[in-house]
Scaffold this motif. Sequence first.
Motif, PDB file in Angstrom:
ATOM      1  N   ASP A 199       0.656  -1.097   0.201  1.00  0.00           N
ATOM      2  CA  ASP A 199       0.101   0.002   0.084  1.00  0.00           C
ATOM      3  C   ASP A 199       0.944   1.283  -0.052  1.00  0.00           C
ATOM      4  N   LEU A 200       1.998   1.290   0.798  1.00  0.00           N
ATOM      5  CA  LEU A 200       2.831   2.334   0.855  1.00  0.00           C
ATOM      6  C   LEU A 200       3.549   2.729  -0.564  1.00  0.00           C
ATOM      7  N   ILE A 201       3.956   1.579  -1.083  1.00  0.00           N
ATOM      8  CA  ILE A 201       4.435   1.759  -2.580  1.00  0.00           C
ATOM      9  C   ILE A 201       3.694   2.301  -3.398  1.00  0.00           C
ATOM     10  N   VAL A 202       2.305   1.752  -3.478  1.00  0.00           N
ATOM     11  CA  VAL A 202       1.225   2.040  -4.601  1.00  0.00           C
ATOM     12  C   VAL A 202       0.991   3.643  -4.238  1.00  0.00           C
ATOM     13  N   LYS A 203       0.571   3.958  -2.998  1.00  0.00           N
ATOM     14  CA  LYS A 203      -0.046   5.233  -2.908  1.00  0.00           C
ATOM     15  C   LYS A 203       1.134   6.402  -2.967  1.00  0.00           C
ATOM     16  N   PHE A 253       3.518  10.487  -6.038  1.00  0.00           N
ATOM     17  CA  PHE A 253       4.729  11.009  -6.808  1.00  0.00           C
ATOM     18  C   PHE A 253       4.444  11.494  -8.222  1.00  0.00           C
ATOM     19  N   SER A 254       3.609  10.635  -8.891  1.00  0.00           N
ATOM     20  CA  SER A 254       3.162  10.750 -10.206  1.00  0.00           C
ATOM     21  C   SER A 254       2.289  12.148 -10.200  1.00  0.00           C
ATOM     22  N   ALA A 255       1.375  12.288  -9.355  1.00  0.00           N
ATOM     23  CA  ALA A 255       0.374  13.446  -9.239  1.00  0.00           C
ATOM     24  C   ALA A 255       1.203  14.730  -9.200  1.00  0.00           C
ATOM     25  N   LEU A 289       5.406  16.923  -1.968  1.00  0.00           N
ATOM     26  CA  LEU A 289       4.110  17.045  -1.228  1.00  0.00           C
ATOM     27  C   LEU A 289       2.951  15.770  -1.589  1.00  0.00           C
ATOM     28  N   GLY A 290       3.301  15.580  -2.817  1.00  0.00           N
ATOM     29  CA  GLY A 290       2.382  14.562  -3.697  1.00  0.00           C
ATOM     30  C   GLY A 290       2.754  13.266  -2.762  1.00  0.00           C
ATOM     31  N   THR A 291       4.138  13.002  -2.752  1.00  0.00           N
ATOM     32  CA  THR A 291       4.600  11.786  -2.248  1.00  0.00           C
ATOM     33  C   THR A 291       4.441  11.590  -0.508  1.00  0.00           C
ATOM     34  N   GLY A 292       4.561  12.691   0.006  1.00  0.00           N
ATOM     35  CA  GLY A 292       4.050  12.637   1.295  1.00  0.00           C
ATOM     36  C   GLY A 292       2.636  12.482   1.762  1.00  0.00           C
TER      37      GLY A 292
END
Length: 92
Positions: free
Chosen positions: A24-28, A33-35, A53-56
């Motif tokens: 779940d951590l890897i996917v989200k 990150f992509s967003a 910010l998106g990755t966080g």
Amino acid sequence: MSSTSKPSSSENIVAQKFDRCLADLIVKSGVGFSAGVIASVILFRRRAWPVALGTGFGAGMAYADCDRSFNPARIPGTRIIPASELKKDGSS
């Protein structure tokens, strides 16, 4: 699979929950990150902070889901009833 399943040990249950949390951590985080990259390129003239910010945000959402998985008492609206109260109510 057979119809009679062997009960899982507590170690296997914890390992499965941990594996789900890690996936779940890897996917989200990847989605965040992509967003962030897309927002950085399109809206913010290639700044780095939307990516962070998106990755966080993705990692934070994964952490919250994992916390709920390991500690279901933290789910809003959940009430934990002690076993002693169940025995009193069940005997009447």
